[in-house]
Write an enzyme that holds these catalytic residues in place. Structure first.
Site, PDB file in Angstrom:
ATOM      1  N   GLN A   1      83.262  53.802   0.949  1.00  0.00           N
ATOM      2  CA  GLN A   1      83.611  55.185   0.634  1.00  0.00           C
ATOM      3  C   GLN A   1      84.260  55.903   1.816  1.00  0.00           C
ATOM      4  O   GLN A   1      85.128  56.745   1.626  1.00  0.00           O
ATOM      5  CB  GLN A   1      82.356  55.938   0.164  1.00  0.00           C
ATOM      6  CG  GLN A   1      81.890  55.478  -1.222  1.00  0.00           C
ATOM      7  CD  GLN A   1      80.503  55.997  -1.565  1.00  0.00           C
ATOM      8  OE1 GLN A   1      79.707  56.289  -0.679  1.00  0.00           O
ATOM      9  NE2 GLN A   1      80.217  56.094  -2.861  1.00  0.00           N
TER      10      GLN A   1
ATOM     11  N   CYS B   1     103.705  60.003  23.191  1.00  0.00           N
ATOM     12  CA  CYS B   1     102.899  61.240  23.220  1.00  0.00           C
ATOM     13  C   CYS B   1     102.472  61.568  21.796  1.00  0.00           C
ATOM     14  O   CYS B   1     103.301  61.679  20.892  1.00  0.00           O
ATOM     15  CB  CYS B   1     103.693  62.395  23.811  1.00  0.00           C
ATOM     16  SG  CYS B   1     102.817  63.967  23.628  1.00  0.00           S
TER      17      CYS B   1
ATOM     18  N   THR C   1      82.326  54.961  -8.953  1.00  0.00           N
ATOM     19  CA  THR C   1      82.368  56.102  -9.872  1.00  0.00           C
ATOM     20  C   THR C   1      81.877  57.369  -9.177  1.00  0.00           C
ATOM     21  O   THR C   1      82.484  58.429  -9.319  1.00  0.00           O
ATOM     22  CB  THR C   1      81.504  55.802 -11.111  1.00  0.00           C
ATOM     23  OG1 THR C   1      81.838  54.494 -11.563  1.00  0.00           O
ATOM     24  CG2 THR C   1      81.775  56.794 -12.208  1.00  0.00           C
TER      25      THR C   1
ATOM     26  N   ASP D   1      74.703  59.498   2.596  1.00  0.00           N
ATOM     27  CA  ASP D   1      75.953  59.441   3.352  1.00  0.00           C
ATOM     28  C   ASP D   1      76.928  58.493   2.653  1.00  0.00           C
ATOM     29  O   ASP D   1      76.539  57.690   1.801  1.00  0.00           O
ATOM     30  CB  ASP D   1      75.680  58.957   4.788  1.00  0.00           C
ATOM     31  CG  ASP D   1      76.814  59.339   5.736  1.00  0.00           C
ATOM     32  OD1 ASP D   1      77.840  59.880   5.255  1.00  0.00           O
ATOM     33  OD2 ASP D   1      76.664  59.113   6.955  1.00  0.00           O
TER      34      ASP D   1
ATOM     35  N   GLY E   1      78.467  48.158  -7.410  1.00  0.00           N
ATOM     36  CA  GLY E   1      77.260  48.666  -6.775  1.00  0.00           C
ATOM     37  C   GLY E   1      77.487  49.363  -5.445  1.00  0.00           C
ATOM     38  O   GLY E   1      76.545  49.641  -4.732  1.00  0.00           O
TER      39      GLY E   1
ATOM     40  N   TYR F   1      96.272  27.086  18.623  1.00  0.00           N
ATOM     41  CA  TYR F   1      97.398  27.770  19.262  1.00  0.00           C
ATOM     42  C   TYR F   1      98.238  26.791  20.072  1.00  0.00           C
ATOM     43  O   TYR F   1      97.720  26.012  20.865  1.00  0.00           O
ATOM     44  CB  TYR F   1      96.900  28.915  20.149  1.00  0.00           C
ATOM     45  CG  TYR F   1      98.015  29.827  20.574  1.00  0.00           C
ATOM     46  CD1 TYR F   1      98.942  30.272  19.647  1.00  0.00           C
ATOM     47  CD2 TYR F   1      98.140  30.238  21.892  1.00  0.00           C
ATOM     48  CE1 TYR F   1      99.979  31.105  20.013  1.00  0.00           C
ATOM     49  CE2 TYR F   1      99.181  31.085  22.275  1.00  0.00           C
ATOM     50  CZ  TYR F   1     100.100  31.503  21.332  1.00  0.00           C
ATOM     51  OH  TYR F   1     101.129  32.325  21.709  1.00  0.00           O
TER      52      TYR F   1
HETATM   53 ZN   LIG Z   1     104.214  65.577  24.509  1.00  0.00          ZN
END
Ligand SMILES: [Zn+2]
Ligand SMILES: [Zn+2]
EC number: 5.6.2.-
Length: 1008
Positions: free
Chosen positions: A81, A9, A105, A76, A101, A849
């Site tokens: 970022q 939960c 900064t 944006d 780029g 695999y």
């Molecule tokens: Zn709960």
């Protein structure tokens, strides 16, 4: 589905159903409503709001940061970022791993301004005065006057300095901007100050003085006392645990260019949970082309196509000079770098020169010192970069001498005699010729030139470094490059090719396959994209696997730059062409059925079965695993418990950072279940979560997996649940019976064990019945015969003889069961050990695999075989076979066309790490079996012989001649001596009773 998960939960950390988790809802105790419009408000009204507040606040704060940034900067956040902003909001320190780029900064400044609004203090540290001034100007422009910005640089006027001193003393500022030099000069004062955010623009400059590290740590509020304690712990090679009560400020540093020295930077790891990263982006897009002769005409032809932005690497300065003169004669605009590097480089930079010539060397100016991807588009190698060593006794390098003497057992593996001693031993035991022969035998995948007594090892790192000049990420765009290598020597070239494939997963094509015009077009187009205003497409991706080794391998292949610690797990970070990728591991299963309640963990509700899961706990002292919630081990009472709830919490927190989450656990039902369990825990916190399947841990495997992103497959999860419940039930019931029968409480029988046990007992009975007498005969022609009963005769008579030609097809490649039985038998290893080695080889990126029942070989797989056969000059026996067409799974096969010997050589050279001899032998068997499966049939001559002995007729079928080679080059066939129409003397005779052989394996393999 229909199951319950303890601790899942999102609000109270209690039991929740999968159905509610999937919909992002807390448990019914926290919230009764089925579809609230706002969970936060609903919880608030019900007065049950607990941890959900954290997630709510997180998104609120993040959105606040984002809109602040947008408003100020009018743009944006970029993908990089966004990731950083989410960390800032959570108060985490980190390295900004990103190409230039992308706005590092700007991000630092905006963070300081955003924090200032909340009355928080920041310090921004820059390497130069110019940057300090520039930042001050920009900050003033972005701030609304309410923020107090204070800056210091040495050229300030006297009164300005005084003003600074006063405000600095009185803590009258929000943002402080100064240079690295200021840090060194004001250590005492800065250590007394407390900042909520410290931003270091050039971490290399700061790390030059290790004392700066302490200053930075104190600036974010870590007491000197703690730093001292942490350092002495680190010095002992241990990890220091930061006191939980300590809540330091945020330290953000740019990625380093040099590897941080010494152990002091590890203070960041233990006190602020991050390592100073170094951007080693392997993101590159280069087409490699080989030209098989050192033809100057060809060179001229190419230069005329490329025209500009070209680097040429010669092997020696002499060669370089000769090329330089030659090209000048053809009126090319060419510059050299051995005498006038600075001037010519500047001219190249501004476009006055089109071609620069330099010398191949790992630390060469042109190899490393040049960072101009906007200008450098084409790299040409006049010969393979390589390391050359003399093999004359008196000049051979130490590592060659030592290796030969060790292999010959003339010195011990641990011994380390000096080079003169080595020469002496070598001369005593070997002639010059024998010495060279030995080297040829031992050093594989390298080139030994007999006539010049020279050992040539291609220098793959210099090649990667130098060719990389033409391609990297620039303003978020991955620019394309072309690398051309002029090499006529097949051996040297193949050796380089193999290494490049293993280290960088890059292939070299032959000239005939290259379309120069198209390449030039791609190169130019990719550079056009960096010019105009670009819409940012970078993003962050979180990849969750189950094994730390897998996370490690994958992040290494994709250019790991930095690592962070999040609670009890490690997160690796890599920069690729699309943004940042984070890799972390669950370390196996996270949930298991509870043991108490219901029928062995399964409840019955309305006639349905509901499995109940709790987090797995493992005792770190005795290894015991359990699911009950208790803080000490039920077996040894240790309190040192590793609880997966902590791992899940860490995963949930990291999942907040990334734009997209992909669970890449193993491609089988167990992996599917782990990914379902993880999903349970993460879904209420993040919605963009998907599943991918990786069948090989390589860059290619990752790319391939990304092409088929999907949701968790419920059918697979159900299969695992049914299997596990069955295990539990049958296991528990049977264990109860066993315990009763034997009066011991520690007996248990899992589903698998029980079934196998029954089967074994049955088999053993049958096997005993088959017990018979045999006689083993060795005939005068060397043929061995096994005949039932006791044989008295001393000769056998050939009564019938026939020769036929036959084509024999290879066996299919390994599946899990065929690999386990054959490998364990051939190498005399336990089945579990073989399985562990297979797991390792998979996770380290050498084989596909290994849990598979498929014999399928994909087209990529067939290509691995073809490439290898071409490499060894046997392409004529290549016969691509898919074996089976069903499913996404493949047979177990190598992922690269590199054989065990080459692999061994590269382990010796240190190019790849930690593969033991056993790993290599297992790999060899897999490799050979696979190659055989992709090779032509073998044409053989077979003899069908009937012999008479003691009146018994015995049929013999044997291969007596190989008429045409095929797969037998990898899995040899036995060729037996021929029979003629006559009598053969029995040379040896021995009697055996075929007694039951109790090894499990023998039983498993034995057929009625
Ligand atoms: Zn709960
Ligand atoms: Zn224990």
């Amino acid at each position: 589905m229909n199951s319950k998960y303890h601790h899942s939960c999102i609000n109270c950390g209690g039991l929740n159903t999968d159905e509610r988790n999937e919909r992002g809802l807390p448990c019914e105790v926290c919230l009764l409503e089925e579809s609230p419009s706002d969970i936060y408000r609903a919880l608030l009204e019900r007065k049950t709001l607990k941890e959900y507040r954290f997630y709510h606040d997180f998104w609120n704060e993040y959105e606040d940061f984002r809109s602040f940034f947008k408003k100020k900067f009018r743009k944006d956040l970029t993908g990089y970022q966004r990731l950083w902003a989410k960390r800032i909001v959570q108060g985490k320190s980190f390295t900004m791993v990103a190409p230039t780029g992308v706005g590092k900064t700007t991000f630092g400044m905006m963070t300081a301004l955003w924090l200032a609004r909340k009355g928080k203090k920041s310090a921004l540290v820059f390497p130069t005065v110019a940057l300090v001034k520039q930042t001050l100007e920009r900050l003033q422009k972005f701030s609304d006057g309410k923020v107090k910005i204070l800056g210091f640089y040495s050229s300030m006027k006297k009164e300005e300095k005084e003003k600074f001193e006063k405000s600095f003393e009185e803590d009258d500022y929000h943002i402080l901007v100064f240079s690295t030099q200021f840090v060194s000069k004001n250590r005492e004062k800065l250590s007394q100050k407390r900042f909520d955010f410290v931003f270091v623009d050039d971490v290399d400059a700061v790390l030059k003085a290790s004392r700066n590290i302490d200053t930075l740590l104190m600036m974010v509020g870590i007491p000197e006392e703690i730093i001292r304690k942490a350092f002495s712990t680190i010095k002992q090679g241990k990890i220091y645990e930061r006191p939980k009560s300590l809540k330091p400020g945020i330290l953000v540093v740019s990625s380093a260019t040099a590897k941080p020295r010494g152990i002091r930077p590890l203070l960041f790891r233990d006190l602020l949970n991050f390592t100073v990263g170094r951007l080693v982006s392997v993101a590159r897009n280069i087409t490699h082309v080989r030209i098989s002769s050192r033809s100057k005409e060809k060179l001229i032809e190419l230069l005329e196509i490329f025209r500009d932005g070209i680097l040429i690497f010669a092997q020696t300065e002499e060669e370089g000079k000769e090329l330089y003169e030659y090209l000048k004669r053809f009126k090319f605009n060419v510059g050299e770098t051995w005498s006038e590097f600075e001037k010519n480089f500047e001219d190249f930079k501004v476009g006055k020169i089109n071609i620069l010539i330099g010398v191949q060397a790992y630390y060469g100016k042109l190899t490393r010192g040049v960072d101009l991807p906007e200008r450098i588009k084409y790299v040409i190698f006049w010969g393979t970069p390589s390391m050359r060593f003399s093999l004359e006794f008196d000049r051979a390098p130490r590592f060659v001498l030592a290796r030969v003497l060790k292999e010959m057992g003339l010195i011990k593996a641990q011994e380390n005699p000096d080079v003169e001693e080595l020469r002496k031993i070598a001369k005593e035991h070997l002639s010059q010729k024998e010495f060279v022969e030995k080297i040829k035998e031992i050093f594989r995948g390298v080139v030994v030139k007999d006539e010049d007594l020279e050992l040539i090892i291609p220098d793959v790192y210099t090649y990667i470094q130098a060719s990389g000049r033409s391609s990297r990420i620039l303003n978020g765009v991955l620019v394309k490059g072309v690398s051309v290598i002029f090499e006529e020597d097949e051996e040297i070239f193949e050796s380089l090719k193999t290494r490049l494939l293993l280290i960088a997963e890059e292939e070299i094509i032959e000239e005939a396959e290259a379309n120069w015009k198209e390449l030039v077009h791609e190169v130019e187009e990719s550079r056009k994209r960096i010019e105009g205003e670009l819409t940012d497409t970078s993003k962050s991706l979180l990849i969750i696997v189950e094994s730390p080794t897998k996370a490690e391998t994958l992040s290494r292949f994709l250019g790991r730059a930095s690592s962070r610690k999040e609670r009890n797990i490690i997160v690796h970070e890599a920069v690729t062409g699309e943004g940042v990728i984070l890799f972390t591991a669950t370390r196996g299963h996270v949930y298991d059925l509870v043991t108490k309640g219901g029928i062995h963990g399964v409840e019955e509700e309305d006639g349905k079965f509901v499995p109940v899961y709790n987090s797995l706990k493992r005792c770190r002292d005795c290894g015991y695993q359990f699911t009950e919630d208790r803080d000490e081990c039920p077996v040894c009472s240790s309190k040192n418990i590793d609880d997966k709830t902590e791992t899940l919490r860490a995963l949930r927190e990291i999942s907040l950072e990334a734009d997209e989450i992909l669970v890449a656990t193993d491609p089988d039902v167990e992996g599917e279940k782990i990914s379902w369990d993880v999903t349970q825990y993460l879904l209420p916190a993040t919605r963009s979560l998907r599943r991918i399947e990786m069948h090989e841990i390589t860059r290619y495997g990752f790319k391939k997996a990304r092409e088929s992103v999907r949701f968790v497959d419920f059918n697979l999860v159900k299969a695992q649940i049914v299997r596990r419940v069955q295990d539990r039930w049958i296991g528990f019931e049977l264990s109860g019976k066993l315990q009763k029968r034997f009066g011991r409480s520690n007996l248990s029988a899992g589903r698998v064990q029980s079934t196998v046990l029954g089967w074994i007992v049955e088999r053993e009975e049958e096997y005993k019945k088959s017990e018979k007498d045999f006689t083993l005969l060795v005939l005068e022609n060397g043929v061995n015969l096994e005949v039932e009963g006791k044989i008295a005769d001393d000769v056998v008579t050939v009564v019938e003889l026939q020769e036929v030609e036959e084509e024999r097809n290879p066996l299919p490649p390994y599946t899990t069961s065929s690999a386990l039985s054959e490998i364990s038998q051939k190498l005399r290893l336990g089945v579990q050990e073989v399985m562990d080695i297979l797991q390792d080889l998979f996770e380290k990126g050498f084989i596909t695999y290994h849990r598979t029942d498929s014999t399928r070989i994909s087209l990529e797989g067939q290509n691995v075989a073809r490439t290898y056969l071409r490499k060894i000059g046997k392409e004529d026996i290549f016969m691509g076979r898919s074996w089976s067409t069903e499913g996404a799974h493949e047979a177990i096969r190598p992922v690269k066309p590199i054989d065990a010997r080459e692999l061994e050589e590269m382990v010796e050279e240190g190019l790849i790490a930690d593969l033991t001899k056993k790993h290599l032998r297992v790999y060899e068997l897999i490799f050979n079996r696979f190659l055989a499966s992709q090779s032509a049939a073998v044409k053989v001559k077979k003899q069908i012989v009937t012999v008479d002995v003691d009146g018994k007729r015995i049929g013999i079928e044997q291969i007596v001649e190989i008429l045409r080679d095929g797969w037998n080059l990898f899995v040899p066939l036995t060729v037996s001596p021929r029979f003629e129409h006559r009598n053969y003397k029995i040379k040896e005779k021995s009697f055996t009773k075929n007694t039951p052989f109790l090894s499990l394996l023998r039983l498993l393999l034995w057929k009625k």
